[in-house]
Scaffold this motif. Structure first.
Motif: not given
Length: 140
Positions: A62-82
């Motif tokens: 479950x958490x491997x998948x959560x980590x995987x989802x964070x990669x595209x979220x960094x692009x979708x939410x550029x102000x929240x990368x940190x």
């Protein structure tokens, strides 16, 4: 040839690349550990150990998948990368500590490793909260 108004290809994101690498590694370990728990562990350990390994592999996947989802979220939410990078770090630490402690408990029996599992669980919780904060901050 590209149109002059076309956006430039996005620059590489080394954090996203690392997140994807970690997701792949943790996912592979989760599948291997779950398969071993289902097909081989019972020959050398008791049912409680098998349950611990199955639980560990489920949380790790479950958490491997959560980590995987964070990669595209960094692009979708550029102000929240940190915030998202911090969430990924928490998930990664959790993927080592929580399942690692359960794998050790299942293999070796009760030990000091039992005290490590709650720290890993806390990392998972913190990762989810950081992900939520990133979402909340992006809405405002």
């Amino acid at each position: 040839m590209t149109h002059p108004d076309s956006p430039a290809p996005p620059a590489g994101d080394p954090v996203a690349a690392r997140l994807m690498l970690l997701a792949g590694l943790f996912g592979a370990v989760a599948v291997a550990a779950g398969a071993f728990a289902s097909h081989g562990l019972s020959a050398v350990r008791d049912a409680h150990a098998v349950d611990l390994w199955k639980t560990a592999s489920q949380y790790q996947m479950v958490h491997a998948l959560a980590i995987l989802v964070l990669a595209p979220l960094r692009r979708a939410l550029p102000g929240q990368t940190r915030w998202l990078a911090a969430a990924g770090l928490c998930f990664a630490v959790g993927c080592v500590l929580f399942p690692g402690a359960l794998y050790a408990l299942g293999w070796y029996g009760p030990s000091a490793m039992g005290a490590v599992a709650p720290i890993g669980g806390l990392c998972f919780i913190l990762g989810w909260l950081l992900t939520g904060i990133a979402g909340l901050r992006s809405a405002g």
